[in-house]
Write a protein that holds these residues in place. Structure first.
Motif, PDB file in Angstrom:
ATOM      1  N   THR A  60      76.431  21.143  -2.844  1.00  0.00           N
ATOM      2  CA  THR A  60      77.198  22.091  -3.636  1.00  0.00           C
ATOM      3  C   THR A  60      77.692  23.216  -2.740  1.00  0.00           C
ATOM      4  O   THR A  60      77.267  23.350  -1.587  1.00  0.00           O
ATOM      5  N   ALA A  61      78.593  23.998  -3.272  1.00  0.00           N
ATOM      6  CA  ALA A  61      79.080  25.197  -2.600  1.00  0.00           C
ATOM      7  C   ALA A  61      79.872  25.988  -3.626  1.00  0.00           C
ATOM      8  O   ALA A  61      80.283  25.452  -4.662  1.00  0.00           O
ATOM      9  N   TRP A  62      80.046  27.257  -3.347  1.00  0.00           N
ATOM     10  CA  TRP A  62      80.866  28.088  -4.224  1.00  0.00           C
ATOM     11  C   TRP A  62      81.807  28.937  -3.387  1.00  0.00           C
ATOM     12  O   TRP A  62      81.391  29.560  -2.407  1.00  0.00           O
ATOM     13  N   PRO A  64      84.016  32.148  -3.428  1.00  0.00           N
ATOM     14  CA  PRO A  64      84.237  33.377  -4.198  1.00  0.00           C
ATOM     15  C   PRO A  64      85.662  33.440  -4.732  1.00  0.00           C
ATOM     16  O   PRO A  64      86.606  33.100  -4.022  1.00  0.00           O
ATOM     17  N   PHE A  69      82.145  25.841 -10.015  1.00  0.00           N
ATOM     18  CA  PHE A  69      81.618  25.185  -8.819  1.00  0.00           C
ATOM     19  C   PHE A  69      81.123  23.813  -9.257  1.00  0.00           C
ATOM     20  O   PHE A  69      80.784  23.598 -10.425  1.00  0.00           O
ATOM     21  N   ILE A  71      78.600  20.371  -8.427  1.00  0.00           N
ATOM     22  CA  ILE A  71      77.445  19.799  -7.736  1.00  0.00           C
ATOM     23  C   ILE A  71      77.698  18.297  -7.651  1.00  0.00           C
ATOM     24  O   ILE A  71      78.006  17.663  -8.654  1.00  0.00           O
ATOM     25  N   ILE A  93      79.266  17.259 -11.178  1.00  0.00           N
ATOM     26  CA  ILE A  93      79.109  18.086 -12.369  1.00  0.00           C
ATOM     27  C   ILE A  93      79.832  19.398 -12.096  1.00  0.00           C
ATOM     28  O   ILE A  93      79.593  20.029 -11.071  1.00  0.00           O
ATOM     29  N   PHE A  95      80.495  23.225 -13.170  1.00  0.00           N
ATOM     30  CA  PHE A  95      79.892  24.344 -13.895  1.00  0.00           C
ATOM     31  C   PHE A  95      80.833  25.542 -13.900  1.00  0.00           C
ATOM     32  O   PHE A  95      81.564  25.761 -12.925  1.00  0.00           O
ATOM     33  N   SER A  96      80.744  26.343 -14.934  1.00  0.00           N
ATOM     34  CA  SER A  96      81.389  27.648 -14.912  1.00  0.00           C
ATOM     35  C   SER A  96      80.643  28.555 -13.938  1.00  0.00           C
ATOM     36  O   SER A  96      79.413  28.653 -14.000  1.00  0.00           O
ATOM     37  N   ALA A  97      81.389  29.206 -13.045  1.00  0.00           N
ATOM     38  CA  ALA A  97      80.755  30.149 -12.128  1.00  0.00           C
ATOM     39  C   ALA A  97      80.524  31.505 -12.789  1.00  0.00           C
ATOM     40  O   ALA A  97      79.972  32.419 -12.175  1.00  0.00           O
ATOM     41  N   LYS A  98      80.940  31.642 -14.062  1.00  0.00           N
ATOM     42  CA  LYS A  98      80.707  32.886 -14.808  1.00  0.00           C
ATOM     43  C   LYS A  98      79.440  32.787 -15.655  1.00  0.00           C
ATOM     44  O   LYS A  98      78.736  33.775 -15.847  1.00  0.00           O
ATOM     45  N   GLY A 100      77.447  29.513 -15.833  1.00  0.00           N
ATOM     46  CA  GLY A 100      76.577  28.392 -15.490  1.00  0.00           C
ATOM     47  C   GLY A 100      76.635  27.239 -16.473  1.00  0.00           C
ATOM     48  O   GLY A 100      75.915  26.257 -16.305  1.00  0.00           O
TER      49      GLY A 100
END
Lengths: 225, 225
Positions: A60-62, A64, A69, A71, A93, A95-98, A100
């Motif tokens: 995974t990674a995000w 900014p 993000f 997975i 998968i 996900f919302s980074a705001k 989860g």
């Protein structure tokens, strides 16, 4: 809790996400972001299942500024071909980074990884190869052999492709596929040294544990991915 | 590729997997297997999303002899309550340990984690507490406060429960819930030292970063989970 999760199958992903300049541009941007140092990227989670000659990697990674993000879960079970199944499977998968919350499941069976890997090769070709490529050499005869040739051709439209593999019949089939896909001259070459000598771009796409490309074959004006 | 993936929602999981002696037995067996040293369990993958006060943890393990293994993805986004959302979400993915194929997705939003955590508390109570518990003390007023009390009661059917929390109203509500669920005497106690003094089993279930239970309150015949 009313949380809509979009489920996208491999067939839908194959239609929606082709290997094209847009995909290459996305991967190029991601490398740029990573180089900026602001990307959050933890070490890979990796587990072996020795009884089944299997492993599973989670990545995974995000970035900014991004709203989400992903997975990626990639199992590799290397006895699967004996069972008539592909070695690589898996899903991603989103996900919302705001919050989860899970937003989408991409049941891609490794397709998105195939595209990403080929696109990364094209980014390397775009930035590192000579401006003009006459001949590209592909070492290997699997999915990446085909996809790397297609991706590199998008950024460096070469005139001819040579394919080498341990299995001559597979190399012939791979060359035929690439030739048909790109509409260019394509043939198998049984001599890897000659393939390298005649190429300006060589892509190695094998899981070899012994060298398949020798240092003494290198020549000026050659890029290797 | 014809690979059937079973998708199970939180509501279905809540019906299928109650917090009972069977669930506690499963977690107890898993601890036993882990102690045998044969379990494959890689380090947790953990990523922070600082912009959203969030994190995501990915955990997995494989018990030799089992046909499958699960990967758990647990996001924790601690500003979610301000948005009316729970802090913890996530899902589990079940893979074949023979082929790596995805077999099922458990969209549990953390429910299975809640059950597992409470069951682990009960395993500790079963093996480490005195045989007879008159009073259990619960410190904290959230989901685990309720579930830990229920799980411990399955292995040590105590007569009375005391609940302490920073917020007296939440402690009253939690005590009422536990009393109704277990059919026993249950009340909030505003004095944590007295709660500990009167209990033979205390379960701490808070995310406190400062001590909420002092060493000088300990007494013979007390177990703390």
């Amino acid at each position: 809790m009313a949380n809509e999760i979009t489920i996208v199958t491999e067939a839908e992903l194959r239609k929606a996400i082709p290997l094209d300049l847009a995909a290459i541009g996305v991967v190029e941007s991601a490398f740029g972001a990573l180089a900026s140092g602001r990307v959050v990227m933890p070490p890979i989670l990796s587990m072996e299942i020795p009884d089944a000659h299997g492993e599973v990697d989670v990545k995974t990674a995000w970035l900014p500024g991004f709203d989400g993000f992903a997975i990626k879960v990639s199992p590799g079970f290397f006895d699967n071909p004996k069972l008539g199944l592909p070695s690589l499977n898996g899903l991603m998968i989103l996900f919302s980074a705001k919050t989860g919350l899970v937003q989408a499941l991409f049941l891609d069976n490794g397709y998105l990884t195939d595209i990403r890997t080929a696109a990364a090769g094209a980014v390397a070709a775009k930035w590192l190869t000579p401006a003009r490529i006459e001949t590209a050499g592909i070492m290997g005869t699997g999915v990446q052999a085909r996809l790397q040739a297609e991706a590199a051709h998008l950024v460096r439209p070469f005139r001819r492709v040579l394919v080498w593999g341990r299995d001559r019949a597979k190399a012939e089939a791979c060359a035929a596929d690439i030739g048909a896909a790109l509409g260019i001259e394509a043939r198998a070459d049984g001599d890897p040294a000659r393939l390298v000598a005649e190429s300006q771009l060589v892509v190695t796409t094998t899981p070899a544990r012994e060298p398949i490309l020798k240092a003494e074959w290198l020549h000026p004006g050659l890029h290797i991915t």
